[in-house]
Design a protein around this motif. Structure first.
Motif, PDB file in Angstrom:
ATOM      1  N   LYS A  48      -0.135  65.741 -38.916  1.00  0.00           N
ATOM      2  CA  LYS A  48      -0.872  65.149 -40.224  1.00  0.00           C
ATOM      3  C   LYS A  48      -0.058  63.843 -40.442  1.00  0.00           C
ATOM      4  O   LYS A  48       0.798  63.621 -39.736  1.00  0.00           O
ATOM      5  CB  LYS A  48      -0.780  66.048 -41.383  1.00  0.00           C
ATOM      6  N   PRO A  49      -0.524  62.896 -41.312  1.00  0.00           N
ATOM      7  CA  PRO A  49      -2.094  63.114 -41.800  1.00  0.00           C
ATOM      8  C   PRO A  49      -2.965  62.639 -40.762  1.00  0.00           C
ATOM      9  O   PRO A  49      -2.602  62.064 -39.866  1.00  0.00           O
ATOM     10  CB  PRO A  49      -1.899  62.063 -42.869  1.00  0.00           C
ATOM     11  N   ALA A  90     -15.307  60.906 -40.613  1.00  0.00           N
ATOM     12  CA  ALA A  90     -16.132  60.943 -39.118  1.00  0.00           C
ATOM     13  C   ALA A  90     -15.534  62.141 -38.064  1.00  0.00           C
ATOM     14  O   ALA A  90     -16.346  62.661 -37.406  1.00  0.00           O
ATOM     15  CB  ALA A  90     -15.907  59.527 -38.579  1.00  0.00           C
ATOM     16  N   LEU A  91     -14.424  62.381 -38.237  1.00  0.00           N
ATOM     17  CA  LEU A  91     -13.695  63.541 -37.489  1.00  0.00           C
ATOM     18  C   LEU A  91     -14.171  64.770 -38.042  1.00  0.00           C
ATOM     19  O   LEU A  91     -14.463  65.857 -37.151  1.00  0.00           O
ATOM     20  CB  LEU A  91     -12.328  63.497 -37.507  1.00  0.00           C
ATOM     21  N   VAL A  92     -14.111  65.075 -39.088  1.00  0.00           N
ATOM     22  CA  VAL A  92     -15.053  66.285 -39.652  1.00  0.00           C
ATOM     23  C   VAL A  92     -16.554  66.576 -39.154  1.00  0.00           C
ATOM     24  O   VAL A  92     -16.637  67.336 -38.446  1.00  0.00           O
ATOM     25  CB  VAL A  92     -15.225  66.491 -41.233  1.00  0.00           C
ATOM     26  N   GLN A  93     -17.270  65.377 -39.263  1.00  0.00           N
ATOM     27  CA  GLN A  93     -18.664  65.559 -38.678  1.00  0.00           C
ATOM     28  C   GLN A  93     -18.676  65.741 -37.211  1.00  0.00           C
ATOM     29  O   GLN A  93     -19.271  66.687 -36.662  1.00  0.00           O
ATOM     30  CB  GLN A  93     -19.275  64.198 -39.125  1.00  0.00           C
ATOM     31  N   ALA A  94     -17.795  65.049 -36.277  1.00  0.00           N
ATOM     32  CA  ALA A  94     -17.762  65.124 -34.949  1.00  0.00           C
ATOM     33  C   ALA A  94     -17.112  66.357 -34.574  1.00  0.00           C
ATOM     34  O   ALA A  94     -17.680  67.231 -33.550  1.00  0.00           O
ATOM     35  CB  ALA A  94     -16.712  64.192 -34.463  1.00  0.00           C
ATOM     36  N   ALA A  95     -16.272  66.918 -35.158  1.00  0.00           N
ATOM     37  CA  ALA A  95     -15.656  68.140 -34.757  1.00  0.00           C
ATOM     38  C   ALA A  95     -16.584  69.497 -35.030  1.00  0.00           C
ATOM     39  O   ALA A  95     -16.722  70.260 -34.375  1.00  0.00           O
ATOM     40  CB  ALA A  95     -14.302  68.627 -35.568  1.00  0.00           C
ATOM     41  N   VAL A  99      -9.737  70.725 -39.638  1.00  0.00           N
ATOM     42  CA  VAL A  99     -10.211  69.243 -39.718  1.00  0.00           C
ATOM     43  C   VAL A  99     -10.423  68.843 -41.072  1.00  0.00           C
ATOM     44  O   VAL A  99     -10.176  67.841 -41.688  1.00  0.00           O
ATOM     45  CB  VAL A  99     -11.078  68.614 -38.691  1.00  0.00           C
ATOM     46  N   ARG A 100     -11.052  69.883 -41.847  1.00  0.00           N
ATOM     47  CA  ARG A 100     -11.391  69.657 -43.171  1.00  0.00           C
ATOM     48  C   ARG A 100     -10.200  69.724 -44.053  1.00  0.00           C
ATOM     49  O   ARG A 100     -10.157  68.765 -45.175  1.00  0.00           O
ATOM     50  CB  ARG A 100     -12.397  70.669 -43.713  1.00  0.00           C
ATOM     51  N   ASP A 101      -9.159  70.343 -43.758  1.00  0.00           N
ATOM     52  CA  ASP A 101      -7.884  70.560 -44.626  1.00  0.00           C
ATOM     53  C   ASP A 101      -7.289  68.949 -44.354  1.00  0.00           C
ATOM     54  O   ASP A 101      -6.769  68.231 -45.513  1.00  0.00           O
ATOM     55  CB  ASP A 101      -7.088  71.397 -44.238  1.00  0.00           C
ATOM     56  N   GLY A 102      -7.450  68.538 -43.031  1.00  0.00           N
ATOM     57  CA  GLY A 102      -6.703  67.243 -43.065  1.00  0.00           C
ATOM     58  C   GLY A 102      -7.550  65.873 -43.757  1.00  0.00           C
ATOM     59  O   GLY A 102      -6.971  65.031 -44.462  1.00  0.00           O
ATOM     60  N   ALA A 103      -9.158  66.052 -43.680  1.00  0.00           N
ATOM     61  CA  ALA A 103      -9.717  65.149 -44.439  1.00  0.00           C
ATOM     62  C   ALA A 103      -9.758  65.264 -45.986  1.00  0.00           C
ATOM     63  O   ALA A 103      -9.650  64.284 -46.682  1.00  0.00           O
ATOM     64  CB  ALA A 103     -11.030  65.499 -44.094  1.00  0.00           C
ATOM     65  N   ALA A 104      -9.463  66.329 -46.509  1.00  0.00           N
ATOM     66  CA  ALA A 104      -9.025  66.573 -47.812  1.00  0.00           C
ATOM     67  C   ALA A 104      -7.502  65.723 -48.184  1.00  0.00           C
ATOM     68  O   ALA A 104      -7.611  65.319 -49.330  1.00  0.00           O
ATOM     69  CB  ALA A 104      -8.960  68.443 -48.205  1.00  0.00           C
ATOM     70  N   GLY A 105      -6.912  65.997 -47.272  1.00  0.00           N
ATOM     71  CA  GLY A 105      -5.654  65.299 -47.614  1.00  0.00           C
ATOM     72  C   GLY A 105      -5.832  63.677 -47.618  1.00  0.00           C
ATOM     73  O   GLY A 105      -5.168  62.843 -48.452  1.00  0.00           O
ATOM     74  N   MET A 106      -6.850  63.153 -46.841  1.00  0.00           N
ATOM     75  CA  MET A 106      -6.929  61.769 -46.920  1.00  0.00           C
ATOM     76  C   MET A 106      -8.024  61.554 -48.063  1.00  0.00           C
ATOM     77  O   MET A 106      -7.593  60.225 -48.844  1.00  0.00           O
ATOM     78  CB  MET A 106      -7.836  61.463 -45.644  1.00  0.00           C
ATOM     79  N   ALA A 107      -8.662  62.416 -48.827  1.00  0.00           N
ATOM     80  CA  ALA A 107      -9.415  62.110 -49.867  1.00  0.00           C
ATOM     81  C   ALA A 107      -8.509  62.248 -50.982  1.00  0.00           C
ATOM     82  O   ALA A 107      -8.592  61.384 -52.025  1.00  0.00           O
ATOM     83  CB  ALA A 107     -10.534  63.251 -50.048  1.00  0.00           C
ATOM     84  N   PHE A 108      -7.450  63.101 -51.134  1.00  0.00           N
ATOM     85  CA  PHE A 108      -6.279  62.858 -51.887  1.00  0.00           C
ATOM     86  C   PHE A 108      -5.852  61.709 -52.279  1.00  0.00           C
ATOM     87  O   PHE A 108      -5.377  60.991 -53.224  1.00  0.00           O
ATOM     88  CB  PHE A 108      -5.316  64.032 -51.831  1.00  0.00           C
TER      89      PHE A 108
END
Length: 393
Positions: A117-118, A128-133, A364-373
């Motif tokens: 992380k992040p 984009a990583l969420v969609q790809a994964a 990956v969604r948890d990681g993306a949620a961190g970036m949205a935060f």
């Protein structure tokens, strides 16, 4: 050891792991020990540094075949593709700015991914990583390792089981002191974290704020929806954020707070959460990881301790590694994530169901949620108003 009847037991051997980064610094050895502690992964190949010579030397030093110490991720993917014993997953522990490209390349090559992380340095890359994964069906873990402490899993299970009732407030702190002086004035100590291109727009939020955010979401079961942030560079002469105070609004209108800093002189680590519901509250401090405080409405405070043999809920007990009275913590929690990821990877590769308790690791969604935060907090800092920070993907 593998649980009898698990997908990993059926898979029958360690998963071959390619390393990306980690030639020097703190986190590389942590990942390598965690990956191999339960013999569920074997270190097989690597790109240990952006400097090919240093990376090759570092790979040889940890026992990799010199022919499988590559100069970059593309070379590793190409070099491994034709081998009968090719890598099956990658673990990414580079500076933050390289996560997105390495993870994207691994997914495109059909490799399961474990990423520090992040997740990225920009929200668009994380989406984009969420969609790809998710399109690939591959396993993707973001290593929010504090979620794999036994007493954190105990707290999460207690909340899920309704022992606090409806959640009413959520509070986190992460208070460190290693940047309480202008360490970056010394070129030898500056490091990549003070470079926004590699670290991200907010040092404090990317480095430890995302940990506090994920811990609160993981235990409470709530989604962070909006933030009002106050970010600062407290040390004179510093440009990067070293302090953040964030008012939060969680799903259902639940209020919360976050205080994160690495410029608190004399502080060591200081990660904690306090979560309260209609029936009581839970409190945990990572510096005392084996204790979880449970306070009941109109009842006594109870200190739950990490132990074996039925005292804890199954979600927590399965992560306990040593008998009562013996401390375990950061390294073991990291290894718990790797052990569970191995179960998920083996399930995907064998077509067998995974142990459901092994599927609690951050994705990956948890990681993306961190970036949205982070994106929401930065928007709030710019406007001085509340900002939406929900993950929209």
């Amino acid at each position: 050891m593998a649980k009898q009847g698990s997908a990993f037991a059926a898979f029958g051997r360690p998963i071959r792991l390619g390393l990306v980064g980690g030639s020097h610094g703190f986190i590389g050895p942590v990942h390598r020990v965690a990956a191999t502690l339960d013999r569920r992964f074997v270190l097989t190949a690597g790109v240990l540094s952006s400097d090919a010579g240093r990376g090759r030397a570092a790979g040889i030093a940890i026992g990799l075949d010199p022919e499988r110490c590559y100069g970059d991720v593309a070379a590793m993917i190409a070099g491994e593709a034709g081998r009968a014993d090719a890598i099956e997953a990658v673990a990414i522990m580079t500076p933050n700015g390289h996560h997105a490209a390495a993870a994207s390349a691994a997914l495109a090559a059909g490799l399961d991914v474990i990423c520090d992380k992040p997740l990225t340095t920009a929200l668009a890359d994380a989406l984009a990583l969420v969609q790809a994964a998710e399109a690939s069906g591959l396993v993707f873990c973001t290593t929010y390792n504090y979620s794999a402490y036994p007493m954190v899993r105990q707290a999460r299970a207690m909340v899920r089981n309704g022992e606090l009732g409806a959640i009413r407030q959520v509070h986190t702190t992460y208070v460190q002191g290693h940047n309480a002086t202008l360490v970056e004035a010394d070129p030898a100590k500056r490091g990549w974290r003070f470079d926004p291109a590699l670290s991200g727009e907010s040092l404090i939020l990317g480095d430890i704020g995302t940990h506090a955010h994920h811990l609160a979401a993981f235990v409470s079961g709530l989604e962070l929806e909006a933030v009002l942030a106050d970010l600062h560079a407290l040390v004179p002469g510093r440009q990067a954020h070293d302090y953040g105070a964030v008012l939060q609004r969680w799903s259902g209108g639940v209020p919360g707070t976050m205080w994160v800093t690495n410029a608190a002189a004399g502080a060591e680590h200081g990660l904690s959460f306090r979560i309260f519901g209609e029936l009581g509250g839970l409190e945990w401090h990572q510096e005392r990881p084996n204790e979880l405080r449970h306070r009941r409405l109109n009842g006594f405070e109870q200190i739950l301790t990490r132990r074996l043999h039925g005292a804890l809920l199954p979600e927590a007990e399965r992560l306990v590694r040593v008998e009562i009275g013996h401390p375990e913590g950061y390294q073991e929690a990291f290894a718990n994530l790797y052990r569970d990821v191995a179960e998920a990877v083996a399930a995907r590769r064998t077509g067998l169901p995974a142990d459901p308790l092994a599927l609690e690791f951050p994705t990956v969604r948890d990681g993306a949620a961190g970036m949205a935060f982070i994106a929401g907090a930065l928007e709030s800092q710019r406007t001085g108003t509340w900002a939406d920070c929900r993950l929209r993907v």
